[in-house]
Structure formats: structure tokens, C-alpha cells
Design a protein around this motif. Structure first.
Motif, PDB file in Angstrom:
ATOM      1  N   GLN A  44       0.757  -1.299  -0.046  1.00 38.32           N
ATOM      2  CA  GLN A  44       0.073  -0.011   0.157  1.00 38.32           C
ATOM      3  C   GLN A  44       1.049   1.006  -0.339  1.00 38.32           C
ATOM      4  N   ARG A  45       2.020   1.504  -0.943  1.00 41.13           N
ATOM      5  CA  ARG A  45       3.077   1.820  -0.813  1.00 41.13           C
ATOM      6  C   ARG A  45       2.167   3.587  -2.164  1.00 41.13           C
ATOM      7  N   SER A  46       1.615   4.322  -1.275  1.00 39.97           N
ATOM      8  CA  SER A  46      -0.031   4.877  -1.702  1.00 39.97           C
ATOM      9  C   SER A  46       0.376   6.014  -0.981  1.00 39.97           C
ATOM     10  N   ILE A  47       0.292   7.652  -0.733  1.00 39.64           N
ATOM     11  CA  ILE A  47      -0.366   8.237   0.360  1.00 39.64           C
ATOM     12  C   ILE A  47      -1.260   9.126  -0.337  1.00 39.64           C
ATOM     13  N   GLU A  48      -2.391   9.588   0.555  1.00 38.22           N
ATOM     14  CA  GLU A  48      -3.564  10.242  -0.121  1.00 38.22           C
ATOM     15  C   GLU A  48      -3.819  11.168   1.139  1.00 38.22           C
ATOM     16  N   TYR A  49      -4.070  11.994   0.788  1.00 33.39           N
ATOM     17  CA  TYR A  49      -5.086  12.998   1.533  1.00 33.39           C
ATOM     18  C   TYR A  49      -6.590  13.778   1.146  1.00 33.39           C
ATOM     19  N   ASP A  50      -7.053  13.387   2.745  1.00 35.67           N
ATOM     20  CA  ASP A  50      -8.181  14.311   2.792  1.00 35.67           C
ATOM     21  C   ASP A  50      -8.419  15.465   2.996  1.00 35.67           C
ATOM     22  N   ARG A  77      -1.387   0.264   7.325  1.00 36.99           N
ATOM     23  CA  ARG A  77      -1.610   2.034   7.151  1.00 36.99           C
ATOM     24  C   ARG A  77      -2.189   2.484   8.170  1.00 36.99           C
ATOM     25  N   PHE A  78      -1.157   4.346   7.551  1.00 36.22           N
ATOM     26  CA  PHE A  78      -1.632   4.560   8.854  1.00 36.22           C
ATOM     27  C   PHE A  78      -2.529   6.048   8.326  1.00 36.22           C
ATOM     28  N   SER A 116      -3.166  10.126   4.991  1.00 32.30           N
ATOM     29  CA  SER A 116      -2.617   8.468   4.814  1.00 32.30           C
ATOM     30  C   SER A 116      -1.723   7.786   3.812  1.00 32.30           C
ATOM     31  N   PHE A 117      -0.943   6.040   4.904  1.00 34.67           N
ATOM     32  CA  PHE A 117      -0.365   6.162   4.277  1.00 34.67           C
ATOM     33  C   PHE A 117       0.629   4.799   4.044  1.00 34.67           C
ATOM     34  N   SER A 121       1.316  12.008  19.325  1.00 31.99           N
ATOM     35  CA  SER A 121       0.542  13.313  19.524  1.00 31.99           C
ATOM     36  C   SER A 121      -0.113  13.227  17.937  1.00 31.99           C
ATOM     37  N   TRP A 122      -0.144  12.516  16.281  1.00 38.64           N
ATOM     38  CA  TRP A 122      -1.022  12.790  15.177  1.00 38.64           C
ATOM     39  C   TRP A 122      -1.437  11.735  14.537  1.00 38.64           C
ATOM     40  N   ILE A 123      -1.166  10.591  15.335  1.00 38.02           N
ATOM     41  CA  ILE A 123      -1.490   9.342  14.363  1.00 38.02           C
ATOM     42  C   ILE A 123      -2.928   9.374  14.835  1.00 38.02           C
ATOM     43  N   THR A 124      -4.456   8.751  14.217  1.00 41.63           N
ATOM     44  CA  THR A 124      -5.407   8.588  14.690  1.00 41.63           C
ATOM     45  C   THR A 124      -5.754   7.735  14.638  1.00 41.63           C
ATOM     46  N   LYS A 125      -5.369   6.465  13.724  1.00 41.25           N
ATOM     47  CA  LYS A 125      -5.557   5.541  13.210  1.00 41.25           C
ATOM     48  C   LYS A 125      -4.473   4.401  12.714  1.00 41.25           C
TER      49      LYS A 125
END
Length: 493
Positions: free
Chosen positions: A98-104, A206-207, A111-112, A164-168
Motif C-alpha cells: 500500500q505504498r501510496s499517500i492520500e490526503y483527505d 496503513r496509518f 494516510s500512507f 500526538s498525530w496518528i489517529t488510526k
């Protein structure tokens, strides 16, 4: 098997002939050695799996059960002692996972995948005009960085990245099930994943992390001549000025090395006869204006006679980009050559007086064994909350020495000098950063978690991985038992 002509060359985007590499094939050995350090331990998994999806990870775990083998996971290989390589087991290399980076743009989360590199995250964040505290070295993979807690950009005030920054987090647990962990779902997994490092017992796929609006990075650089005579005053001044600097939005880094470290005219590991160590302060901050930046970093303008005498160069506060920082770090690790690296480190006990700390670490700072070795130290100022995450040791200063060499003939003796110097410094340490726990040498290790956090982690691990598919937690247990015995005997060593 034919000699592997290109196995020693490290790249963050390697190509292989398949998704499962069998021991004995050319691609197997190429992949096994795909680390920034050419010093790859002689441990040989039965198979290397290169999954693309969480379902591929499930199949790899199923295969481990079939062969009754243990599992190790690699996201980039920057943990130099290569704990993910387990003899006869399964190595899951997440380079393609899953080597992709997405921004919502609605949630403003990024997510990455686990092997998305720092430089890839930085490029995406620049594109969407946002900030997230990824790591400092461009080729570091996300999973290893996050599982260790994450000494990310501006950690002093904004906290460890995973806490402090990771949500799931999405992960595949030993049963092969794909699960989501967060503060509201599978909270025990979410707690355990953030700070347990090599001991974690699932495969991250994924993060998701929150972001903030992008600002401007600024930097001033001070360079000093440092030697045995002026070391105490220079190091004391450097640390005290850091403690006088506001925590929020500042990133304070200290290096000590020989200027000849990367001079191409030097071709051996020998320290030049005329070589003199330099201490460089790379002092950065993140704010909107030059005026703010000068104020944030102004503590370092207060010199003593000794620091004035030792000052070799001063670059005033100026704009800096992440790309510029990456460019000067790029040659340090992962530059595709035959460089070999060992990292030894401690995190100081905040209750130990500064004068005692400075004296105890002096040999680690000044007695570098080769021309390419260096010291790295930074202010972290992390005060952990064990209720929040497994990350549980206070991180005031991260102190490390990176031993570098290119000649294999120096082995095995090259390992011992810094191991011994850091062993002597353990009495002023609260522990060490979990990424530096050495599976090859117990002598190099001290605590990486608090005893209470370790006990809680082991209970969670037993619930999710009762068969011990992921065995590296045993090294942490071994080290903590060793330290407890030594302390019972009335010594920290």
C-alpha cells in the motif's frame, strides 16, 4: 547461485521478480541485503514475502504458520542490526505494501503505507500545503519510525508523532485478520503499536494522521572547534542554551564529526593525522516570520568566552526547506555504496545533574573510531503518558554515536569501542531509543520501556499473539531482566 553484483546497492524502490522470494535465489539475497548498511547479519529467513495488499500479508502469516516459522517485518531497514531477519522464518518486506499517500481535504488527514518514505511524505504535504511531523532522514520508512514513537520534526513541543498525530492504524494481526486500531476501536492494539518498536506483534498496513497548515522553516547554523580541553564548557553551554529555547516549534540538533568525513580525497576509514573534530548546531524552527524565528532561536546568541574562542562559523537565521535538509542527510545513510554502520545510543536520566551527564558521555562524543563516524544528539523533551501509548521512557536528550566504516576487515573489533563507551554511560541513562536495541549484542542494550509499560504490553501481546509468531519481544524481556539483575546487585551496569 551467481554472485550478486548489485545486492550491496541500497535503493528505496527496488524491483524483484516475484512476491515470494525463496532462499537460494539471486533476488532473495538482493532483497535480504537491501539495507542502508552493507553490514548485513548472517541470518537467513526461509522466505521473503513482498506483499502489495493486506490480503497478501494474511497469506504470508498463513505461510509462517504452515512452516512453523517466526515472522519479522521490515519497512526500510534503517534499524541497522536487522531484527526482522529471523533464521528459518518469514521476512515480510513491506516495500510495496500500500505504498501510496492520500490526503483527505475534508478531514485534513493524511494516510500512507508502512514503507512510504519521509521524502515521499514531505513531497505530498508540500503539494497540499500541509504539515505532518515525519522523520528527518529522507529514506526512513514510516512503520519503523511510528512504531518507535516517532522523534519527528519539532517533537519538543508537538510530541512524538505516533502519540500526538496518528489517529488510526490498519494492521494484520497474527490470525490473518485485517483490523483497524484507534482510540475508540481495538484500543489495546492502538496503545501497544505506539512505542513498542521491533516487539510489535502485527503487520502495519496503513496509518492515518492529522495535519496542520503549512508554515515556514528557518535555520541558523553554528560550528565550533571541539576538543578534550573545551568539551565540558562547550557541551554544557550547548545543552543549557537548548533548555532556554522555547519548546514549541523548535528543532535543536547537535552533531560532532571530522570535516573530512565526506571528503572524496580520503579513501580509507583512518582518521586523518591532522583531523580535528567539529561540533555543528543545526537549530531550526517553524513559524511565519523571520522576526519570530530570530526570537525563538535567540538563546544561542548568549556566548561565553570559551564558545566565542571556539566558534568557527555562524550562519544567520534564514529560510530552509525540507528538501535542503534531506540533501545534506542523504549521503549519511542509504547512499548506495559499501558503507557500514552501527548506532549506539542512550536517553539521559533527567534527574542526573548536567555536569555528571556531560562527563559520562565524553568518550562517546570525542573518541570516534573512524573518519566517517559521527555523534548525533537532539533535544526531544518528551514526557510520556503511559495511559496514552506504550512509549513510556522520558526523552530529554537523545544521544547517539554512529560508527561508520567501509572495510569489512575491521570487523568484528569495530563493534566493541562504542558498545563499551555507552555501557559506561548507562548509569546516567534512563534507557535507550527502542530502534537501537541490538539483537546481535546484548551488551549494547539497556531499558527501552518502563517496567509497567512492558508488563502491560506483554499482556496485550499474549492476547493477540499467543503462539509467539512475532518473537522479537523476547529481546526486550531479556534486556529488562538483565538490567533488573544488575540494579539488584547495586549497579546500573
Amino acid at each position: 547461485m551467481r554472485p550478486i553484483q548489485d545486492a550491496r546497492f541500497y535503493t528505496t524502490t527496488p524491483k524483484y521478480s516475484g512476491k515470494v522470494l525463496k532462499k537460494g535465489s539471486d533476488d532473495y539475497e538482493k532483497c535480504r541485503r537491501m539495507n542502508p548498511s552493507a553490514d548485513t547479519p548472517n541470518r537467513f529467513p526461509a522466505e521473503i514475502h513482498l506483499p502489495n495488499t493486506p490480503q497478501d500479508v494474511s497469506q504470508a502469516l498463513k505461510r509462517a504458520h504452515e512452516i512453523n516459522g517466526s515472522v519479522g517485518v521490515r519497512s526500510s531497514g534503517h534499524i541497522m542490526n536487522f531484527p526482522s531477519a529471523i533464521d528459518g522464518g518469514i521476512l515480510i518486506d513491506t516495500v510495496n505494501l500500500q505504498r501510496s499517500i492520500e490526503y483527505d481535504p475534508v478531514s485534513k488527514e493524511i494516510s500512507f503505507g508502512p514503507s512510504c518514505r519521509v521524502e515521499e511524505l514531505a513531497a505530498k504535504l508540500k503539494e497540499v500545503n500541509r504539515f505532518f511531523p515525519h522523520g528527518h532522514a529522507p529514506t526512513v520508512g514510516s512503520a519503523g519510525f511510528m512504531l518507535a514513537g516517532g522523534q519527528g520534526w519539532f517533537v519538543r513541543g508537538w510530541g512524538a508523532t505516533s502519540v500526538s498525530w496518528i489517529t488510526k492504524i490498519e494492521m494484520v494481526v497474527p490470525s490473518g485478520e485485517v483490523v483497524i486500531a484507534s482510540r475508540t476501536k481495538n484500543q489495546d492494539l492502538f496503545w501497544a503499536a505506539r512505542g513498542s518498536g521491533l516487539a510489535f506483534f502485527a503487520v502495519i498496513t496503513r496509518f492515518w494522521g492529522r495535519t496542520i497548515e503549512r508554515s515556514t522553516m528557518w535555520e541558523t547554523i553554528l560550528k565550533f572547534d571541539i576538543n578534550s580541553d573545551n568539551y565540558t564548557e562547550l557541551m554544557t553551554w550547548t545543552i543549557e542554551r537548548g533548555r532556554d529555547t522555547p519548546r514549541y516549534g523548535t528543532d535543536l540538533n547537535i552533531t560532532i564529526d571530522y570535516p573530512e568525513k565526506y571528503d572524496p580525497s580520503y579513501t580509507t576509514d583512518d582518521i586523518p593525522k591532522s583531523g580535528k573534530l567539529c561540533m555543528t548546531l543545526n537549530l531550526l524552527c517553524y513559524c511565519d516570520t523571520l522576526r519570530e524565528a530570530r526570537t525563538l532561536l535567540s538563546a544561542y546568541e548568549k556566548h561565553t568566552p570559551a564558545t566565542r574562542d571556539a566558534l568557527l562559523d555562524l550562519q544567520p537565521v534564514q529560510e530552509r526547506t525540507f528538501e535542503q535538509v534531506f540533501a545534506r542527510k542523504r549521503g549519511f545513510l542509504g547512499n548506495g555504496g559499501q558503507e557500514r554502520w552501527q548506532i549506539n545510543s542512550i536517553m539521559n536520566d533527567p534527574n542526573v545533574p548536567l555536569s555528571r551527564l556531560v562527563e559520562a558521555i565524553k568518550p562517546c562524543m570525542l573518541e570516534l573510531p573512524t573518519r566517517t563516524s559521527s555523534v548525533f544528539m537532539c533535544h526531544c523533551d518528551i514526557v510520556p503518558n503511559e495511559e496514552e501509548a506504550c512509549l513510556s521512557l522520558p526523552q530529554d536528550l537523545y544521544i547517539s554515536t554512529i560508527t561508520g566504516w567501509s572495510d569489512p576487515a575491521l570487523e568484528p573489533g569495530i563493534y566493541r569501542p562504542m558498545i563499551e563507551r555507552y555501557r559506561r554511560a548507562f548509569p546516567v541513562a534512563v534507557g535507550q531509543y527502542i530502534t537501537e536495541l541490538d539483537v546481535n549484542s546484548e551488551d549494547a542494550n539497556c531499558r527501552v520501556l518502563s517496567d509497567t509499560a512492558l508488563a502491560k504490553f506483554l499482556k496485550i501481546r499474549e492476547k493477540w499473539d499467543p503462539k509467539g509468531l512475532f518473537p522479537n519481544y523476547k529481546k526486550i524481556v531479556q534486556t529488562h531482566e538483565k538490567m533488573a539483575r544488575l540494579e539488584k546487585q547495586g549497579a546500573r551496569l
